[in-house]
Design a protein around this motif. Structure first.
Motif, mmCIF file in Angstrom:
data_model
loop_
_atom_site.group_PDB
_atom_site.id
_atom_site.type_symbol
_atom_site.label_atom_id
_atom_site.label_comp_id
_atom_site.label_asym_id
_atom_site.label_seq_id
_atom_site.Cartn_x
_atom_site.Cartn_y
_atom_site.Cartn_z
ATOM 1 N N ASP A 24 53.844 49.167 17.850
ATOM 2 C CA ASP A 24 55.116 49.628 18.418
ATOM 3 C C ASP A 24 55.812 48.530 19.223
ATOM 4 O OD1 ASP A 24 53.434 49.521 20.578
ATOM 5 O OD2 ASP A 24 53.803 51.553 21.271
ATOM 6 N N LYS A 25 55.415 47.275 18.974
ATOM 7 C CA LYS A 25 56.019 46.083 19.605
ATOM 8 C C LYS A 25 55.718 45.970 21.102
ATOM 9 C CE LYS A 25 57.891 44.840 15.770
ATOM 10 N NZ LYS A 25 57.116 44.027 14.899
ATOM 11 N N LYS A 26 54.814 46.813 21.620
ATOM 12 C CA LYS A 26 54.381 46.664 23.013
ATOM 13 C C LYS A 26 53.346 45.559 23.051
ATOM 14 C CE LYS A 26 55.901 50.556 25.217
ATOM 15 N NZ LYS A 26 56.599 50.623 26.411
ATOM 16 N N THR A 27 53.323 44.824 24.147
ATOM 17 C CA THR A 27 52.325 43.776 24.329
ATOM 18 C C THR A 27 51.443 44.135 25.509
ATOM 19 O OG1 THR A 27 53.698 42.466 25.823
ATOM 20 C CG2 THR A 27 53.926 42.028 23.468
ATOM 21 N N LYS A 28 50.221 43.662 25.461
ATOM 22 C CA LYS A 28 49.281 43.912 26.550
ATOM 23 C C LYS A 28 48.661 42.577 26.951
ATOM 24 C CE LYS A 28 45.303 46.766 27.755
ATOM 25 N NZ LYS A 28 44.380 47.789 27.240
ATOM 26 N N VAL A 29 48.650 42.318 28.242
ATOM 27 C CA VAL A 29 48.051 41.102 28.776
ATOM 28 C C VAL A 29 46.885 41.527 29.653
ATOM 29 C CG1 VAL A 29 48.454 39.018 30.149
ATOM 30 C CG2 VAL A 29 50.314 39.985 28.805
ATOM 31 N N GLU A 30 45.704 40.981 29.388
ATOM 32 C CA GLU A 30 44.519 41.250 30.200
ATOM 33 C C GLU A 30 44.016 39.917 30.744
ATOM 34 O OE1 GLU A 30 41.818 42.881 27.369
ATOM 35 O OE2 GLU A 30 42.693 44.876 27.446
ATOM 36 N N VAL A 31 43.729 39.872 32.036
ATOM 37 C CA VAL A 31 43.194 38.657 32.656
ATOM 38 C C VAL A 31 41.960 39.032 33.456
ATOM 39 C CG1 VAL A 31 43.644 36.771 34.276
ATOM 40 C CG2 VAL A 31 45.469 37.574 32.792
ATOM 41 N N THR A 32 40.876 38.289 33.240
ATOM 42 C CA THR A 32 39.637 38.474 33.987
ATOM 43 C C THR A 32 39.233 37.126 34.555
ATOM 44 O OG1 THR A 32 38.985 40.200 32.439
ATOM 45 C CG2 THR A 32 37.264 39.324 33.882
ATOM 46 N N ILE A 33 39.005 37.087 35.877
ATOM 47 C CA ILE A 33 38.569 35.862 36.540
ATOM 48 C C ILE A 33 37.269 36.174 37.287
ATOM 49 C CG2 ILE A 33 39.179 34.006 38.134
ATOM 50 C CD1 ILE A 33 42.130 34.840 37.773
ATOM 51 N N PRO A 34 36.122 35.856 36.682
ATOM 52 C CA PRO A 34 34.856 36.095 37.380
ATOM 53 C C PRO A 34 34.609 34.998 38.413
ATOM 54 C CG PRO A 34 34.454 35.311 35.144
ATOM 55 C CD PRO A 34 35.941 35.385 35.330
ATOM 56 N N LEU A 35 34.404 35.398 39.660
ATOM 57 C CA LEU A 35 34.131 34.477 40.762
ATOM 58 C C LEU A 35 32.801 34.869 41.389
ATOM 59 C CD1 LEU A 35 37.667 34.606 42.370
ATOM 60 C CD2 LEU A 35 36.713 32.687 41.112
ATOM 61 N N PRO A 36 32.232 34.016 42.226
ATOM 62 C CA PRO A 36 30.996 34.414 42.915
ATOM 63 C C PRO A 36 31.274 35.643 43.793
ATOM 64 C CG PRO A 36 31.451 32.080 43.247
ATOM 65 C CD PRO A 36 32.640 32.668 42.557
ATOM 66 N N ASN A 37 30.539 36.702 43.605
ATOM 67 C CA ASN A 37 30.628 37.938 44.391
ATOM 68 C C ASN A 37 31.948 38.695 44.234
ATOM 69 O OD1 ASN A 37 28.087 37.284 45.493
ATOM 70 N ND2 ASN A 37 29.095 35.984 46.998
ATOM 71 N N LEU A 38 32.752 38.376 43.242
ATOM 72 C CA LEU A 38 34.038 39.045 43.064
ATOM 73 C C LEU A 38 34.532 38.832 41.635
ATOM 74 C CD1 LEU A 38 36.583 40.440 44.342
ATOM 75 C CD2 LEU A 38 37.411 38.155 44.826
ATOM 76 N N VAL A 39 35.055 39.866 41.034
ATOM 77 C CA VAL A 39 35.701 39.741 39.732
ATOM 78 C C VAL A 39 37.137 40.218 39.886
ATOM 79 C CG1 VAL A 39 35.757 40.513 37.342
ATOM 80 C CG2 VAL A 39 33.572 40.079 38.437
ATOM 81 N N LEU A 40 38.073 39.323 39.623
ATOM 82 C CA LEU A 40 39.488 39.691 39.642
ATOM 83 C C LEU A 40 39.865 40.091 38.222
ATOM 84 C CD1 LEU A 40 40.866 36.707 41.732
ATOM 85 C CD2 LEU A 40 40.465 39.035 42.528
ATOM 86 N N ARG A 41 40.458 41.265 38.062
ATOM 87 C CA ARG A 41 40.822 41.728 36.732
ATOM 88 C C ARG A 41 42.100 42.540 36.820
ATOM 89 N NH1 ARG A 41 41.185 44.731 32.631
ATOM 90 N NH2 ARG A 41 40.122 44.499 30.673
ATOM 91 N N ALA A 42 42.991 42.305 35.860
ATOM 92 C CA ALA A 42 44.227 43.071 35.796
ATOM 93 C C ALA A 42 44.684 43.154 34.349
ATOM 94 C CB ALA A 42 45.310 42.419 36.655
ATOM 95 N N GLU A 43 45.421 44.189 34.041
ATOM 96 C CA GLU A 43 46.023 44.322 32.714
ATOM 97 C C GLU A 43 47.409 44.920 32.873
ATOM 98 O OE1 GLU A 43 44.315 48.332 30.738
ATOM 99 O OE2 GLU A 43 42.853 46.710 30.910
#
Length: 183
Positions: A48-67
């Protein structure tokens, strides 16, 4: 940061790759030293022409994730960067305080490139306003999904009748169901 940019149903052009790396690399200003992290950027395009962006940044003692789902891939990358910045600001004070208590080097910048209002945030942002207690009844996952739907909730905690372990069923954004099994 090392970047792993990949596309599903889309060819990742050099311009798209460069834009994603440039925007996400700006997050390095929040760290005391450049994190040794593999940044996973997943770009998807749906029918349907929608796009999805997922980002994962694994760090020591923390995982940053967004979509983020958007009609424009570049706008999605901008929104992802904003989401990750908010996550970093939210966790910055709490993580730095805990690091000082146990004598470890701080993960996030305490002063410097971060504005004054960002450093004002405290642990008081998290407030539990209601607490519930209930008995976990033994059942199978299908019955748990039915109970969840009857209650109108987005998740349901139950005891699995076969394994006698605590499990969670939940409704996914796509309308289907997920199961989390505890170990």
């Amino acid at each position: 940061m090392r970047f792993n940019v990949r596309g599903e149903n889309i060819e990742v052009t050099p311009a798209l790759r460069e834009y994603a790396e440039k925007k996400i690399a700006k997050l390095e200003r929040y760290f005391t030293e450049s994190p040794n992290a593999n940044v996973h950027v997943n770009l998807k395009v749906y029918q349907d022409k929608k796009t999805k962006v997922e980002v994962t940044i694994p760090l020591p003692n923390l995982v940053l994730r967004a979509e983020e789902v958007n009609t424009d891939m570049y706008a999605g990358i901008d929104l992802i960067t904003d989401k990750l910045e908010r996550q970093i600001r939210k966790h910055k004070t709490k993580i730095n305080r805990k690091s000082r208590e146990i004598g470890r080097k701080e993960l996030f910048v305490t002063n410097g490139n971060v504005s004054k209002e960002d450093s004002i945030e405290t642990d008081n942002d998290i407030e539990i306003v209601r607490m519930k207690r209930f008995d976990l009844k033994p059942m199978d996952s299908e019955e748990a999904v039915l109970q969840m739907n009857l209650l109108g909730h987005s998740f349901y905690v139950y005891t699995d009748a076969e394994t006698n372990s605590t499990n969670i069923v939940y409704r996914r954004k796509d309308g289907r169901y997920g199961l989390i099994e505890t170990v």
